[in-house]
Scaffold this motif. Structure first.
Motif, short mmCIF file in Angstrom:
data_model
loop_
_atom_site.label_atom_id
_atom_site.label_comp_id
_atom_site.label_asym_id
_atom_site.label_seq_id
_atom_site.Cartn_x
_atom_site.Cartn_y
_atom_site.Cartn_z
N UNK A 298 49.35 105.01 68.47
CA UNK A 298 50.21 104.88 67.30
C UNK A 298 51.52 105.65 67.46
N UNK A 299 52.59 105.05 66.94
CA UNK A 299 53.93 105.63 67.04
C UNK A 299 54.60 105.60 65.67
N UNK A 300 54.05 106.39 64.74
CA UNK A 300 54.52 106.37 63.35
C UNK A 300 54.84 107.78 62.86
N UNK B 288 29.40 99.29 54.45
CA UNK B 288 30.23 100.44 54.13
C UNK B 288 31.23 100.73 55.25
N UNK B 289 32.34 101.32 54.87
CA UNK B 289 33.30 101.86 55.84
C UNK B 289 32.83 103.25 56.22
N UNK B 290 32.60 103.48 57.50
CA UNK B 290 32.08 104.77 57.95
C UNK B 290 33.17 105.70 58.49
N UNK B 291 34.29 105.14 58.94
CA UNK B 291 35.33 105.96 59.52
C UNK B 291 36.69 105.38 59.16
N UNK B 292 37.63 106.25 58.81
CA UNK B 292 39.03 105.86 58.58
C UNK B 292 39.91 106.66 59.53
N UNK B 293 40.84 105.98 60.18
CA UNK B 293 41.72 106.61 61.16
C UNK B 293 43.16 106.30 60.78
N UNK B 294 43.91 107.31 60.36
CA UNK B 294 45.31 107.10 59.99
C UNK B 294 46.15 106.84 61.24
N UNK B 295 47.16 105.98 61.14
CA UNK B 295 47.97 105.61 62.32
C UNK B 295 49.08 106.62 62.60
N UNK B 296 48.69 107.84 62.88
CA UNK B 296 49.66 108.93 63.01
C UNK B 296 50.32 108.95 64.38
#
Length: 252
Positions: free
Chosen positions: A164-166, A186-194
């Motif tokens: 990611x390039x944000x 269910x959603x088990x993991x969230x990964x922000x596009x940092x």
């Protein structure tokens, strides 16, 4: 930081190369976590290239009008730009093209094999379905499992890599990569596009993922990612037995 820089300015041409020794150490540090991650094997590595280089790459990542993007607007994915490989990335700045080459090179493949335990990985130099992606305000990517075969080379998909390039990405804008359980309960993991965040994920037909909620980033911003896919060849009963070079003995 997993790169060696050859010039004073990290973007003075393709002047950086992935450091094989540093990547091996990084893989060893994360391989246990990769195998035990939920809901399927994956790892999130921050600071992969280092902030100065990552910031420079983000600065030259093409905007919506700066490259020959193909736009997708479908129920499954909307306001998503990609497919720059159709023109061999010809209008992509050199350092980003160099990064794509490094993702296909020996140091990075050795890193992936050490990290995941998958041997014999084969990159895709054509970046079919991969390469550079830019999702605009209001865009989304529905939950899905990735395609499983490279039909052109009869190879099996094994890994997905996202980088990611944000810079300055805010949580309120959304865009988290969501990893869901195999039964979609269910959603088990969230990964922000940092910025400067690398994600490596195992492929599987029940490895559901996406960013299904519409982006709320400001106009003029987008969710920028570099993607690469990796494959292995399957053994064939018709394959010849391996041998070393066959030398012709000189006649006396």
């Amino acid at each position: 930081m997993s790169v060696a820089t050859l010039d004073e300015g990290p973007l003075r041409g393709p002047s950086f190369f992935l450091d094989r020794a540093a990547l091996r150490a990084l893989a060893l540090a994360h391989r246990d976590g990769y195998g035990t991650a939920r809901p399927h094997p994956h790892v999130v590595i921050d600071g992969f290239l280092g902030t100065p280089l990552a910031t420079g790459l983000a600065d030259i990542f093409p905007g919506a009008t700066e490259a020959s993007w193909k736009r997708r607007d479908h129920p499954e994915q909307a306001a998503r730009l990609g497919q720059l490989q159709r023109k061999a990335f010809e209008d992509v700045p050199g350092p980003l093209r160099h990064l794509l080459s490094e993702f296909s090179g020996m140091a990075f493949i050795d890193f992936l094999e050490t990290l995941t335990g998958v041997q014999g990985l084969i990159p895709d130099p054509h970046f079919r379905g991969a390469g550079l992606h830019l999702t605009l305000r209001g865009g989304h990517l529905a939950l899905h499992a990735d395609f499983n075969r490279d039909r052109f080379r009869a190879l099996t998909r094994r890994l997905t890599v996202l980088y990611y390039l944000n810079p300055g990405w805010e949580q309120a804008w959304g865009g988290d990569l969501e990893l869901w359980s195999s039964d979609l309960s269910r959603c088990e993991t969230r990964i922000a596009p940092l910025l400067d965040r690398l994600v490596v994920m195992a492929h599987g037909d029940d490895h559901w993922h996406g960013h299904p909620t519409a982006l709320a980033c400001p106009e003029g911003r987008g969710r920028a990612a570099v993607a690469a896919y990796f494959f292995t060849a399957e053994t064939s009963p018709d394959a010849p037995e391996p041998h070393s070079a066959i030398w012709v003995t000189p006649r006396s």
